[in-house]
Design a protein around this motif. Structure first.
Motif, PDB file in Angstrom:
ATOM      1  N   VAL A  81       0.833  -1.218   0.000  1.00  0.00           N
ATOM      2  CA  VAL A  81       0.000   0.000   0.000  1.00  0.00           C
ATOM      3  C   VAL A  81       0.866   1.266   0.000  1.00  0.00           C
ATOM      4  O   VAL A  81       0.614   2.177  -0.791  1.00  0.00           O
ATOM      5  CB  VAL A  81      -0.990  -0.015   1.181  1.00  0.00           C
ATOM      6  N   PRO A  82       1.901   1.373   0.855  1.00  0.00           N
ATOM      7  CA  PRO A  82       2.777   2.549   0.756  1.00  0.00           C
ATOM      8  C   PRO A  82       3.434   2.696  -0.621  1.00  0.00           C
ATOM      9  O   PRO A  82       3.619   3.803  -1.116  1.00  0.00           O
ATOM     10  CB  PRO A  82       3.830   2.301   1.843  1.00  0.00           C
ATOM     11  N   LEU A  83       3.791   1.555  -1.228  1.00  0.00           N
ATOM     12  CA  LEU A  83       4.344   1.600  -2.586  1.00  0.00           C
ATOM     13  C   LEU A  83       3.357   2.262  -3.541  1.00  0.00           C
ATOM     14  O   LEU A  83       3.735   3.157  -4.323  1.00  0.00           O
ATOM     15  CB  LEU A  83       4.655   0.178  -3.059  1.00  0.00           C
ATOM     16  N   MET A  84       2.097   1.866  -3.473  1.00  0.00           N
ATOM     17  CA  MET A  84       1.083   2.433  -4.344  1.00  0.00           C
ATOM     18  C   MET A  84       0.777   3.889  -3.996  1.00  0.00           C
ATOM     19  O   MET A  84       0.450   4.684  -4.886  1.00  0.00           O
ATOM     20  CB  MET A  84      -0.203   1.597  -4.276  1.00  0.00           C
ATOM     21  N   VAL A  85       0.897   4.237  -2.730  1.00  0.00           N
ATOM     22  CA  VAL A  85       0.690   5.639  -2.324  1.00  0.00           C
ATOM     23  C   VAL A  85       1.718   6.542  -2.999  1.00  0.00           C
ATOM     24  O   VAL A  85       1.389   7.594  -3.557  1.00  0.00           O
ATOM     25  CB  VAL A  85       0.759   5.786  -0.794  1.00  0.00           C
TER      26      VAL A  85
END
Length: 464
Positions: A232-236
């Motif tokens: 999720v942080p990667l996609m953020v």
């Protein structure tokens, strides 16, 4: 305490520095290499400078068939605007190519161990096709550099090493080769930064989707608990970059554009072109085909893309098998050779359309003596390339059969195989389209060499 990783990382830096000096020498001796695509980039960059806005701006959208590689065009525009020359971009390409070599070594070390990284960078810098690419100003180098930086950030330290780092490589016991530590164990802020780097890579050339899918599948298969805390942080980070760039473009043009888009332009050609290979110099918009749009000159690239998408999808409904039958041939064509960058060394590079190399494959052994110096270099490169492909396949099969480093192997193999299939499913496979996947072939072959020497040494010790 200084570990083997610290010492060997210094070796990586030294090799990368020598490689950078070599690339700069190649530029100094052979000069800039023009290409059809880079000529197009320069034209669009000059139009953007004249209009006073970054690419894409209205004059570079209206009457144009597609949105090209945004980051590279803006980089060229910046160089032309500040210095009046493209040579600063060429020098930057040398720096980024050397940085890619360093990232190949670092990622190889993190995944498979320090000597795998060492073998990978040595193979990378000695590969002839990697000597001339930085004389060109195409989009592959920056896109690959940023994507590799993202991968290096996502792969955690120690993923490919045991607790005792000295027990790795052909000179020690090399215990624990079959361990299954988590590979993607970066902290959330690094994952967010990696996401932004992938989006930046995509801004230069649309290659990042395969990396995102690889990361997601890794977490889904091997580490589901970390999907929220890592993916999720990667996609953020990825989405945040897209929002910033896309909003900026929307404010200038009225269109939310954050990456190049040539997909449907290429797909439209597949509705009438029967060959698996690209046709250079042929009619671009033949009347009576899906590519032809009456009044296209008075439409935007986005409007053209929408028409081509509709026509292509309509054609695909009734020709799925016909389209899929082209995929194996496209894949073979894309991997048949890897010598596009050797055009840097031809004697006359004045005309971009003439900057290519051919080899008499059917009569190569009989005509080897009559080949030019560049053609002989291409033959040597071909032998090297075939060794790399064979090494990649053999290493992958052996590791899978022996169940060695399965988690570590997943990322590079999926990126190479999945990325290659994705390209030939979407467009014709030009030989240079595999460039984003070549670093991972070097990494896997480097891992294979490390394990080969380790197993050989272990066998000799057992025989004592």
């Amino acid at each position: 305490m200084i570990t083997i990783n610290d010492n060997i990382q210094k070796t990586y830096y030294a090799i990368a520095a020598v490689y950078l000096a070599t690339l700069l020498a190649v530029v100094a001796i052979w000069g800039y290499t023009p290409c059809n695509d880079s000529d197009g980039y320069i034209e669009l960059a000059r139009q953007s400078i004249a209009y006073g806005e970054p690419y894409p701006c209205w004059p570079t959208i209206y009457g144009k068939p597609f949105i090209w590689n945004i980051g590279q065009i803006n980089l060229i525009a910046l160089s032309l605007w500040t210095t009046g020359s493209i040579m600063p971009v060429v020098v930057l390409m040398c720096v980024m190519k050397a940085a890619t070599a360093l990232l190949v070594a670092t990622t190889g070390r993190k995944l498979f161990g320090p000597y795998a990284g060492l073998a990978a960078i040595v193979l990378f810098v000695l590969y002839p096709n990697n000597w001339g690419q930085s004389t060109m100003i195409l989009s592959e180098i920056p896109a690959i550099t940023f994507a590799m930086a993202a991968v290096a950030m996502m792969v955690g330290e120690g993923s490919g090493t045991t607790k005792n780092n000295s027990n790795y490589g052909p000179f020690k016991d090399n215990k624990g080769l079959g361990h299954s530590k988590n590979v993607l164990k970066t902290v959330p802020w690094r994952a967010m930064a990696a996401g932004a780097l992938l989006a930046l890579a995509n801004w230069f050339r649309s290659i990042s989707l395969v990396f995102l899918v690889a990361f997601f599948l890794y977490y889904l298969i091997f580490s589901r608990r970390q999907i929220i805390s890592r993916f999720v942080p990667l996609m953020v980070g990825y989405v945040a970059f897209i929002i910033i760039v896309g909003t900026s473009c929307w404010m200038r043009t009225g269109y939310f554009i954050y990456q190049g888009d040539t997909l449907w332009f290429n797909m439209a050609e597949a509705t009438y072109e029967t060959s698996i290979a690209p046709h250079y110099g042929s009619e671009m918009y033949p009347r009576g085909t899906a590519r032809y749009i009456a009044g296209r000159e008075h439409m935007t690239a986005i409007e053209c893309s929408a028409i081509w998408r509709e026509r292509s999808l309509e054609w695909l409904k009734d020709h799925k098998i016909d389209y899929l039958e082209k995929v194996p041939g496209r894949l073979m064509y894309m991997y048949v050779n890897d010598m596009d960058n050797l055009t840097a060394f031809i004697s006359d590079k004045s005309k971009a359309e003439n900057n290519y190399i051919t080899l008499p494959y059917r009569h190569l052994l009989f005509e080897i003596g009559s080949l030019s110096g560049v053609q002989k270099l291409a033959v040597a490169n071909l032998v090297y390339y075939l060794f790399l492909l064979a090494g990649f396949v053999v290493t992958t099969i052996v590791m899978l059969v022996k169940r060695v480093n399965i988690k570590q192997l997943f990322l590079p193999v999926f990126i190479v195989v999945g990325g290659s299939l994705a390209i030939v499913l979407a467009v014709h496979g030009e030989t240079r389209f595999k460039e984003p996947f070549m670093p991972f072939i070097f990494i896997v072959v480097g891992a294979g060499l490390q394990h080969f020497y380790s197993w050989r040494k272990a066998g000799k010790e057992c025989g004592k």
